[in-house]
Structures are given as C-alpha cells and as structure tokens.
Design a protein around this motif. Sequence first.
Motif, mmCIF file in Angstrom:
data_model
loop_
_atom_site.group_PDB
_atom_site.id
_atom_site.type_symbol
_atom_site.label_atom_id
_atom_site.label_comp_id
_atom_site.label_asym_id
_atom_site.label_seq_id
_atom_site.Cartn_x
_atom_site.Cartn_y
_atom_site.Cartn_z
ATOM 1 N N ASN A 1 7.289 11.535 -4.731
ATOM 2 C CA ASN A 1 6.496 12.107 -3.651
ATOM 3 C C ASN A 1 5.359 11.233 -3.151
ATOM 4 N N GLY A 2 5.008 10.185 -3.872
ATOM 5 C CA GLY A 2 3.887 9.370 -3.423
ATOM 6 C C GLY A 2 3.854 8.020 -4.101
ATOM 7 N N VAL A 3 2.805 7.273 -3.794
ATOM 8 C CA VAL A 3 2.629 5.915 -4.301
ATOM 9 C C VAL A 3 1.284 5.814 -5.001
ATOM 10 N N ARG A 4 1.263 5.208 -6.148
ATOM 11 C CA ARG A 4 0.004 4.824 -6.786
ATOM 12 C C ARG A 4 -0.092 3.307 -6.684
ATOM 13 N N LEU A 5 -1.064 2.840 -5.921
ATOM 14 C CA LEU A 5 -1.212 1.414 -5.643
ATOM 15 C C LEU A 5 -2.340 0.848 -6.486
ATOM 16 N N TYR A 6 -1.993 -0.144 -7.308
ATOM 17 C CA TYR A 6 -2.947 -0.728 -8.247
ATOM 18 C C TYR A 6 -3.432 -2.083 -7.738
ATOM 19 N N ALA A 7 -4.731 -2.269 -7.806
ATOM 20 C CA ALA A 7 -5.322 -3.582 -7.538
ATOM 21 C C ALA A 7 -5.126 -4.467 -8.768
ATOM 22 N N PRO A 8 -5.378 -5.771 -8.644
ATOM 23 C CA PRO A 8 -5.234 -6.661 -9.804
ATOM 24 C C PRO A 8 -6.074 -6.232 -11.005
ATOM 25 N N SER A 9 -7.204 -5.538 -10.762
ATOM 26 C CA SER A 9 -8.048 -5.060 -11.865
ATOM 27 C C SER A 9 -7.493 -3.797 -12.514
ATOM 28 N N LEU A 10 -6.391 -3.261 -11.967
ATOM 29 C CA LEU A 10 -5.758 -2.007 -12.380
ATOM 30 C C LEU A 10 -6.509 -0.764 -11.901
ATOM 31 N N ARG A 11 -7.545 -0.929 -11.040
ATOM 32 C CA ARG A 11 -8.038 0.221 -10.298
ATOM 33 C C ARG A 11 -6.945 0.641 -9.325
ATOM 34 N N TYR A 12 -6.933 1.914 -8.914
ATOM 35 C CA TYR A 12 -5.823 2.347 -8.068
ATOM 36 C C TYR A 12 -6.242 3.406 -7.059
ATOM 37 N N VAL A 13 -5.398 3.585 -6.061
ATOM 38 C CA VAL A 13 -5.498 4.708 -5.139
ATOM 39 C C VAL A 13 -4.145 5.405 -5.130
ATOM 40 N N ASP A 14 -4.188 6.725 -4.972
ATOM 41 C CA ASP A 14 -2.970 7.509 -4.808
ATOM 42 C C ASP A 14 -2.745 7.759 -3.323
ATOM 43 N N LEU A 15 -1.555 7.491 -2.850
ATOM 44 C CA LEU A 15 -1.214 7.597 -1.439
ATOM 45 C C LEU A 15 -0.042 8.555 -1.273
ATOM 46 N N ALA A 16 -0.145 9.423 -0.279
ATOM 47 C CA ALA A 16 0.952 10.338 0.018
ATOM 48 C C ALA A 16 0.874 10.724 1.481
ATOM 49 N N ALA A 17 1.970 11.213 2.022
ATOM 50 C CA ALA A 17 2.005 11.697 3.396
ATOM 51 C C ALA A 17 2.755 13.021 3.416
ATOM 52 N N PRO A 18 2.281 13.982 4.188
ATOM 53 C CA PRO A 18 2.912 15.305 4.199
ATOM 54 C C PRO A 18 4.401 15.231 4.518
ATOM 55 N N GLY A 19 5.215 15.785 3.623
ATOM 56 C CA GLY A 19 6.653 15.837 3.851
ATOM 57 C C GLY A 19 7.401 14.556 3.568
ATOM 58 N N TYR A 20 6.660 13.481 3.230
ATOM 59 C CA TYR A 20 7.334 12.207 3.012
ATOM 60 C C TYR A 20 7.679 12.041 1.532
ATOM 61 N N TYR A 21 8.798 11.388 1.281
ATOM 62 C CA TYR A 21 9.218 11.136 -0.095
ATOM 63 C C TYR A 21 10.158 9.936 -0.134
ATOM 64 N N PHE A 22 10.368 9.439 -1.321
ATOM 65 C CA PHE A 22 11.373 8.425 -1.599
ATOM 66 C C PHE A 22 12.391 9.045 -2.562
ATOM 67 N N LEU A 23 13.568 8.467 -2.617
ATOM 68 C CA LEU A 23 14.554 8.885 -3.607
ATOM 69 C C LEU A 23 14.881 7.717 -4.516
ATOM 70 N N ALA A 24 14.547 7.861 -5.795
ATOM 71 C CA ALA A 24 15.076 6.936 -6.792
ATOM 72 C C ALA A 24 16.528 7.330 -7.029
ATOM 73 N N THR A 25 17.381 6.359 -7.281
ATOM 74 C CA THR A 25 18.808 6.674 -7.370
ATOM 75 C C THR A 25 19.447 6.087 -8.625
ATOM 76 N N ASP A 26 20.531 6.715 -9.028
ATOM 77 C CA ASP A 26 21.453 6.100 -9.983
ATOM 78 C C ASP A 26 22.339 5.197 -9.123
ATOM 79 N N THR A 27 21.855 3.987 -8.874
ATOM 80 C CA THR A 27 22.460 3.145 -7.842
ATOM 81 C C THR A 27 23.921 2.812 -8.102
ATOM 82 N N PRO A 28 24.329 2.482 -9.327
ATOM 83 C CA PRO A 28 25.755 2.223 -9.533
ATOM 84 C C PRO A 28 26.630 3.409 -9.130
ATOM 85 N N GLU A 29 26.180 4.625 -9.466
ATOM 86 C CA GLU A 29 26.978 5.798 -9.114
ATOM 87 C C GLU A 29 26.925 6.087 -7.613
ATOM 88 N N VAL A 30 25.799 5.780 -6.980
ATOM 89 C CA VAL A 30 25.722 5.942 -5.523
ATOM 90 C C VAL A 30 26.709 5.006 -4.835
#
Length: 385
Positions: free
Chosen positions: A72-101
């Motif tokens: 549902n979102g992205v956690r973006l880390y700076a080189p120091s490992l500080r981070y921001v959480d990013l998301a957009a309403p209704g937006y998502y990614f799908l991780a896949t079982d790529t060989p089976e896909v």
Amino acid sequence: MTTQIDCAVVGASFAGLACATALARAGMRVTVLEKKADPGEKLHTTGIIVKEAIDQVTLLDGLPAELVRRINGVRLYAPSLRYVDLAAPGYYFLATDTPEVMRWLAARAEQAGARMAYRRSFERVARIQSGFDLGELGTTRFLVGADGPNSRVAKTLGLGQSTKFLFGVEYEYTGVEIAEPDKLHCFIDRRLAPGYIAWVVAGVGVVQVGIARRVRGDRSAANAAMAAFLEKIAPLFDFRRMQPASVRAGMIPCGGVVQPVAAPRVLLVGDAAGMVSPLTAGGIHTALKHGLAAGHAIADYLNGKKEDPSGWFVRSYPRFRTKRLLRFLFDHFQSDVLFDLLLSTKLMRAVAGIIYFHHKGVFDPVAHTTVIRKDEPKAENTSSR
C-alpha cells in the motif's frame, strides 16, 4: 513448424506473451520461441506490478489472488536510515510470485491459440518476399523481438541495442517475516547503489532483498555492494545469517527506447526495445501495454487493414524525455548529504510521489496523502515464521 505462420514472437517475456495473446485472439497463427524450458525459469525482475497495469491492461483480468500480495505504500530511507512514509489514496503495488505469473500468462496465450515452442532458440533468419525464413522453424510473415536487452533479433537484423544499463541482484528468503510488510522499503545510498536504489519487500511467500546500481565496469561490484547493504540494514532487517532460497540477477536497460526499434515486418517490444523507465527501471506495465497494442497492430496489418506497424505504430512508444533528464541528473549529481538534508522537505516528498505514484499532485493536502517523518530508525528485527 514447417509451414508458414503469421507471426513468430521471440521470447516468452511479459511483452512477448502479451503480443502473442493479442495476435492469437485476432485469429493469427502465432508461435512463441523460448530458449528456456519454462517461462518461469531464470527471471531477472522483482515482479512488482503498478496499479496502472492492473487498471489498464485487461490481460491481467483474472490474475489469481494467490499469485499477488498488495503493497500500500513506500518507506523511503535516506543514507542515514532516516525515512519518510509515502502513500497515495487508492494507490497500491502488487508483489507477485513472478515465476507463476509468467506461467499463467503463457497458459493464457496458449488458451488463445498461440503455440509455445520451448527450448527453441532464435538461430538464423533470412528475409524473403513474404516475411522471413527461420530455417528449420519454417517461415513467418512478421517477426517480433521480445527477447530482452541483449536481443538476438536486434543483433541479427541490425536494429538498435541498449547501451546504458543498471545491474541488479536480488535475494529471496523464505520462512521469515518483516515489520511493516505492507510497504515497499526503498533505500538511497550513492556508495552502495549509485544511480538507483536498494530495496526490501515482503513478496508472495518470500522476502525479496535487492540492490541495483549503474554499471560502470565490473558487474561483480554489485555482489560486494549487496553484502554491504545486508550489513547496513541489519539493525532494521537482519538477513546476515540466512541463506537465500534463490538469487536473481540481470541487466536492466535504462537509456530509453533503442533506435531503430523496428524495420519492415519486424518490431522490438519490451526490454528488447529498451522500453523500461530510465528513472525507476520499471518495465512490466509498458511491456504488457505496448505488447498487447503491438499484437493488435500487427494483426491489422496482416489482415490488410493498416500499413506495416514498423512505420506508424512505433511512434506510440514512450520517449521518456523527462525521465531521461532525471536519470542524467541522478547519475551525475546524486548526493547522499543532500538527500539526507532534503528528505523531510515538501520538494523531496513531491518528487518521490511523482516517481512512485506516477501522477502529479499526489501530495496535494486535499488528497489526504499520508506523509510521516521519523528522525531515528527503530529496530525492526526479522523473525522466523
């Protein structure tokens, strides 16, 4: 294949299978030549599908739920490992079982009427009046190169080839869980991943940990960078004592669409065409979208409805002008210090939103986008299931 077919597609890739499915559904005699014994073998992709692909590519309708996992979102880390959480309403990614896909897509192509010819390499070709002579494989009226960034179709027929690459390595771990599994964890670090990022994502039954970097000489540097990355993220995700269940590695074109990308009765699609975002290295969406469109265009040509798509259709290929400019800037002016300083600013969040969520205005307050800043990383220990 001893008789003439309408189209030979070289490569059972995302683009190749989409193209073959569209051709077969249009009633064309199409054969997919794949040198591997199985379309799910030896893949070189993280297999993350963006929301736009699900919305726009009807070929993915009916994709089995057990082959995907929503992010549902992205956690973006700076080189120091500080981070921001990013998301957009209704937006998502799908991780896949790529060989089976890939196996599922190949089955759909076969169901449409395409013939899958496994363990069949593209060896030789000669132009004839009605298309191409493929030797013992027979003849074809049209030829599609969907055989990756080192396309033999492109080499054989004198078409363009990618010259700018990222090199990626990804480990898959089984039997483990991570904290915040609903986020795509992305890490910026110029020393470890110059020109790109490293990542951790909870996939389908596995945790995927990878790094991609600009290729400048010896690719083996990526393996050393991967070891250093595992060490760096150990306070967050500790995989140092674990053996990966599988390893993926490969070249990722990042220079934009090659030129020329077509010739009379032949098209390149997908990675063979360089149809990968020069900035994000994402190529599945464009591969499926333009692969399907290529299949329809070729079918129209072979049915006498339109002219050879090698002339008009390729003008629809993405030019990536802005992304190529951002790629140049990232390659030449990437700064870990600057990224750390800008991480919490509106400018950085806006740029990250455009990159990850693919449309401007995603961080307009009216959109109720979630943006959370943490000054210090907290321990997120990886644990066994």
